[in-house]
Design a protein around this motif. Structure first.
Motif, PDB file in Angstrom:
ATOM      1  N   ILE A 173      40.735 -40.307  19.459  1.00  0.00           N
ATOM      2  CA  ILE A 173      40.331 -40.679  18.097  1.00  0.00           C
ATOM      3  C   ILE A 173      40.023 -42.175  18.022  1.00  0.00           C
ATOM      4  N   ARG A 174      40.854 -43.005  18.644  1.00  0.00           N
ATOM      5  CA  ARG A 174      40.618 -44.451  18.650  1.00  0.00           C
ATOM      6  C   ARG A 174      39.299 -44.785  19.349  1.00  0.00           C
ATOM      7  N   GLU A 175      39.050 -44.118  20.485  1.00  0.00           N
ATOM      8  CA  GLU A 175      37.804 -44.402  21.205  1.00  0.00           C
ATOM      9  C   GLU A 175      36.586 -43.967  20.402  1.00  0.00           C
ATOM     10  N   ASP A 176      36.692 -42.831  19.713  1.00  0.00           N
ATOM     11  CA  ASP A 176      35.578 -42.382  18.882  1.00  0.00           C
ATOM     12  C   ASP A 176      35.286 -43.363  17.758  1.00  0.00           C
ATOM     13  N   ARG A 177      36.353 -43.915  17.159  1.00  0.00           N
ATOM     14  CA  ARG A 177      36.161 -44.871  16.064  1.00  0.00           C
ATOM     15  C   ARG A 177      35.572 -46.183  16.570  1.00  0.00           C
ATOM     16  N   GLU A 178      36.028 -46.620  17.748  1.00  0.00           N
ATOM     17  CA  GLU A 178      35.480 -47.854  18.332  1.00  0.00           C
ATOM     18  C   GLU A 178      33.998 -47.681  18.676  1.00  0.00           C
ATOM     19  N   ASN A 179      33.648 -46.534  19.212  1.00  0.00           N
ATOM     20  CA  ASN A 179      32.240 -46.277  19.556  1.00  0.00           C
ATOM     21  C   ASN A 179      31.372 -46.189  18.306  1.00  0.00           C
ATOM     22  N   ALA A 180      31.973 -45.710  17.215  1.00  0.00           N
ATOM     23  CA  ALA A 180      31.203 -45.588  15.965  1.00  0.00           C
ATOM     24  C   ALA A 180      31.243 -46.871  15.172  1.00  0.00           C
ATOM     25  N   ILE A 226      33.841 -48.185  13.663  1.00  0.00           N
ATOM     26  CA  ILE A 226      34.704 -48.065  12.467  1.00  0.00           C
ATOM     27  C   ILE A 226      35.926 -48.948  12.634  1.00  0.00           C
TER      28      ILE A 226
END
Length: 468
Positions: A459-466, A468
Motif C-alpha cells: 500500500i505504501r509503495e502504491d501511494r508513493e508511485n501515485a 499521494i
C-alpha cells in the motif's frame, strides 16, 4: 497367547474396516472378493457366477466421496507456525524421516479417519546416549520423526489410570520388514513392535518375531537431553475423539449402500446379457407332402438377405424382445438416493440453481463429520509435534505449537454488507485490520501467504508511485 493376542474391539471392527477399504479401493478390489460382496444366485454354477462377476459394474462412489472430502479440507494449506520454531522447522519438509512433509503425512491420516475411523501416530527418536547439544543434533541429523500406523496394524492396546488420567500402558504394532534373500531380492517378514512401560514406569520398546519370540528390547529411549520418557509417544486418531477406543467408520453406511447398488447393477447387466437381444420365434407351417416336410425339418435357420427358406402353409415368423423389467434398475436408483441422504452430497446433480440456505443445508450432513475428523486429525498432528519437541530437547511447557487443517471446505461468497460493517467496526476500534484481512483470505480475495506487513508495504509503495 502372547504378543499375537488381538484386542476384542479389533476383532469386532476388523470386518467393517476391510469392507470400507475394499469399497473405496474400487472395482478391482471389490471383484477380487468374489461372492463376499456379489450375491451368488441359488443353484448358480461357478461358470455362470464367473460370467455374472464379469458383467457386474461397480461404481466407486464412496471412494470418490472420500477423495473429494480430503480435497476440500486441503484445498487450502494447513496453518502452522513450524517455520518459526528452529528445532521443529524440518517437519515442514520431512516429518517421517523419509522426506514426507507434515502436510503429506496429514492427508492420508485424514483419509483413513474418514474411511475407517482409526489411525495411529508413533513419534520415534534415534538411539542416543545423550545428552547432546543442539549443534550435535543438527550435525548428526538426530531428530524426532512421526510414523503412521493403520488401524489394521494396531492389534492390541491397554491403558492405566495415573493420577485420575488415562494413559497408554501398552500398544502392539504389526510391521513388515524387508529380508533380503540376495543382492536384489527380498521378501516381507512379519514382526511385532510392542510399546510399553517397564516396572519403573519408563517407556521401552520390544521386538518379537512372527513366532512370538523376543528378538530385542530397547530400554535406552531417551530425549536429546538424556531424559527417559514416562509415557508412550503414540497418538490415536479417531472419528469421534482421539482416545484408545474404536470409533465407527464414518463411511461404513455409504460403503454398504455402494455394495448393495453393485448387486443391483449386476442384476441389470445380467438381464441385459441374457434377455436384452431380440429373439426369433419360427413356425414353418404345414408341408403339402412328405418330401417338403423332410427338407423343411432338415434346413438350418439362418438370417440375412442372401438366405432363403422353404416354408409351408400358414407359416409364421416373429421377432420378439423381452418387456423391460425395471425393478433392479429402480433399486439401484433408490440406493443412490439413500447414499445422497446419508451424506454423499458430492455426488448430487448440481445443475439446479440453489439458494445459499439450500446449499448450506445440503452441505451440513457432510461437513459435520468432515469437520470432526479434520479437528481430530489436527489435534493428533499437533500432539505428535509436541512429542517431537520433547524428544528434541525443547522446553515443551513454554512451547506454543500451531497446526490447523483448513475447515473452509467450500467457497464463501463475499458479502459487501459484512465488509462495510467490518470497516465501520474497525474505525470504531472494535475489530482490527487483521480481522478484515482474515475474512478476505477466507473468501480467497487475498492470498493465504500474505501477511499484514506485506500488505502495508504494498500500500505504501502504491501511494508513493501515485504521488499521494
Amino acid at each position: 497367547m502372547g504378543v499375537e493376542f488381538i484386542h476384542p474391539d479389533y476383532k469386532k471392527n476388523e470386518e467393517d474396516w476391510q469392507k470400507v477399504l475394499d469399497a473405496t479401493s474400487g472395482q478391482k478390489a471389490v471383484k477380487a472378493e468374489g461372492d463376499l460382496y456379489l450375491h451368488r444366485p441359488l443353484k448358480c454354477s461357478d461358470e455362470k457366477f464367473k460370467l455374472l462377476l464379469k458383467l457386474a459394474v461397480y461404481t466407486n462412489i464412496v471412494g470418490y466421496t472420500a477423495d473429494t472430502l480430503v480435497g476440500a479440507a486441503f484445498r487450502k494449506a494447513p496453518q502452522h507456525n513450524l517455520l518459526d520454531i528452529p528445532d521443529l522447522e524440518y517437519l515442514v519438509s520431512d516429518a517421517d524421516g523419509n522426506g514426507l512433509s507434515i502436510t503429506q503425512l496429514a492427508q492420508p491420516v485424514l483419509k483413513n479417519i474418514l474411511k475407517i475411523g482409526r489411525e495411529g501416530l508413533l513419534v520415534d527418536f534415534p538411539a542416543v546416549d545423550g545428552p547432546y547439544s543442539k549443534a550435535d543434533l543438527r550435525r548428526n541429523h538426530y531428530r524426532a520423526s512421526i510414523k503412521r500406523y493403520s488401524a489394521h496394524s494396531i492389534t492390541n492396546w491397554q491403558t492405566r489410570t495415573v493420577g485420575g488420567k488415562q494413559l497408554l500402558s501398552l500398544v502392539t504394532l504389526v510391521e513388515y520388514i524387508q529380508k533380503f534373500t540376495d543382492e536384489f531380492s527380498f521378501e516381507p517378514v512379519k514382526q511385532y513392535r510392542v510399546l510399553t512401560l517397564d516396572e519403573a514406569g519408563f517407556y521401552i520398546q520390544k521386538i518379537y518375531d512372527a513366532d512370538n519370540r523376543l528378538v530385542s528390547v530397547n530400554e535406552n529411549i531417551r530425549t536429546a537431553k538424556g531424559e527417559r520418557l514416562t509415557y508412550i509417544p503414540f497418538v490415536f486418531v479417531g472419528a469421534n475423539n482421539n482416545d484408545a477406543s474404536v470409533d465407527k467408520s464414518p463411511m461404513l453406511d455409504l460403503a454398504e449402500l455402494n455394495l448393495a447398488m453393485y448387486n443391483n447393477a449386476a442384476e441389470v447387466e445380467s438381464m441385459a446379457y441374457y434377455c436384452g437381444q431380440p429373439f426369433m420365434t419360427y413356425y414353418p407351417g404345414k408341408a403339402d407332402n412328405e418330401t417338403l416336410a423332410k427338407r423343411m425339418s432338415a434346413q438350418t435357420i439362418e438370417l440375412g438377405a442372401s438366405k432363403a427358406h422353404e416354408l409351408g402353409e400358414n407359416y409364421k415368423v416373429d421377432f420378439n424382445q423381452i418387456t423391460p423389467h425395471n425393478l433392479p434398475h429402480d433399486l439401484a436408483k433408490d440406493k443412490l438416493m439413500q447414499m445422497i441422504q446419508t451424506g454423499a452430497k458430492l455426488i448430487t446433480d448440481n445443475t439446479a440453481v440453489k439458494t445459499a440456505t439450500q446449499q448450506h443445508a445440503e452441505n451440513s450432513a457432510t461437513t459435520a463429520i468432515l469437520s470432526m475428523c479434520v479437528h481430530n486429525t489436527s489435534d493428533a498432528i499437533k500432539q505428535a509435534i509436541y512429542f517431537c519437541a520433547h524428544f528434541n530437547g525443547m522446553d515443551v511447557e513454554n512451547l506454543e505449537v500451531e497446526y490447523d487443517i483448513n475447515t473452509d471446505f467450500f467457497d464463501k461468497d463475499l458479502d459487501p454488507q459484512v465488509i462495510s460493517a467490518q470497516i465501520i467496526l474497525m474505525d470504531n476500534g472494535i475489530v482490527s485490520r487483521k480481522d478484515i484481512v482474515d475474512y478476505l483470505k477466507k473468501a480467497n480475495m487475498i492470498s493465504q501467504s500474505r501477511t499484514i506487513e506485506e500488505i502495508d508495504q504494498d500500500i505504501r509503495e502504491d501511494r508513493e508511485n501515485a504521488g499521494i
